[in-house]
Write an enzyme that holds these catalytic residues in place. Sequence first.
Site, short mmCIF file in Angstrom:
data_model
loop_
_atom_site.label_atom_id
_atom_site.label_comp_id
_atom_site.label_asym_id
_atom_site.label_seq_id
_atom_site.Cartn_x
_atom_site.Cartn_y
_atom_site.Cartn_z
N SER A 136 0.84 -1.18 0.00
CA SER A 136 0.00 0.00 0.00
C SER A 136 0.89 1.24 0.00
O SER A 136 2.03 1.20 -0.46
CB SER A 136 -0.95 -0.04 1.22
OG SER A 136 -1.87 1.01 1.16
N TYR B 38 -5.65 6.95 -7.89
CA TYR B 38 -4.61 6.16 -7.22
C TYR B 38 -4.95 6.04 -5.74
O TYR B 38 -4.91 4.95 -5.15
CB TYR B 38 -3.24 6.78 -7.42
CG TYR B 38 -2.15 6.06 -6.68
CD1 TYR B 38 -1.73 4.79 -7.08
CD2 TYR B 38 -1.54 6.63 -5.56
CE1 TYR B 38 -0.74 4.12 -6.38
CE2 TYR B 38 -0.55 5.96 -4.87
CZ TYR B 38 -0.15 4.70 -5.28
OH TYR B 38 0.82 4.02 -4.59
N LYS C 44 -6.03 2.53 -3.51
CA LYS C 44 -5.33 2.08 -2.31
C LYS C 44 -6.22 2.14 -1.07
O LYS C 44 -6.10 1.31 -0.16
CB LYS C 44 -4.05 2.91 -2.11
CG LYS C 44 -3.00 2.66 -3.19
CD LYS C 44 -2.63 1.18 -3.25
CE LYS C 44 -1.51 0.92 -4.25
NZ LYS C 44 -1.12 -0.52 -4.26
#
Length: 289
Positions: free
Chosen positions: A131, A145, A149
């Site tokens: 991560s 993005y 995550k």
Amino acid sequence: MSRTWFITGANRGLGRAFTVAALASGDTVVATARDPHTMSDLTDERLTVLPLDVRDRDQVFATVAKAFDVTGRVDVLVNNAGYGLVGALEELTETQIRDQMDTNFYGALWVSQAALPHLRAQASGHIVQISTVGAVGSLPLFSMYNASKWALEGFSASLADELRPFGIKVTLAQMGGFDTDWAKSSMKFAEGIPVYSAVRESILGMRDYPDMAALPSTEASSEPAEPAAEGEWVEAAPEVAAAGLLDLVSDPNPPLRKIIGPGAHQMVAMALDARRQDYITDPEFTWPG
């Protein structure tokens, strides 16, 4: 005792560093890449390289099954495959958004799901989701993005509770900045809208995105590098991340979340403090002591 690893996106950046470090420690590695030939320079009898596009669920299940068939067990599963997508939300196309989620989120989900019956059968294993500090906070131009995550962390936190009774561990390795291709050729950019030029300059130090046609083509692989405040990059060698990962998987009681990398602890602290400041404006909310 030696361990057996399964690492996605292993052909470059952090994935390669993880692979090399695991082999150097005497472990066995099943490494995957969309193009296995990109790993032809790594020759070790304890290394098996398999082709894998993590976006393809059927291929994921077949490849994970083959890895267990070849090695007999997997002790450490590292979901590393991914890439960075840069663009204001308004600038991103549906295809770009779906591909970001298919790779960074669904890819890790499919690999985790495919491995679970095997890990339960052996009653052990450690799933490490690569991560980022961007899963704690957020950054303009990195919305998808960040979303990929945050989603990764959401299902993984629940997964950790589901798997604890079976002796299987889950850790979210929240990476800071590392000098990998993620921040270079492995990053993808939107087509810029002029009104966001000032935002691009403040975050990236440039008023326009790079011309993707002029950049070398790349497959999604190494994770991650994270831009620091004011658009500056704080980077360390991938080997530093690999050493941190080896320490993590050697811990008999690993945490659910582990911060790794230069500047990462400060960035997580800043993100959590910003959230705290939001909550404490609510008179009915009391921050835990």
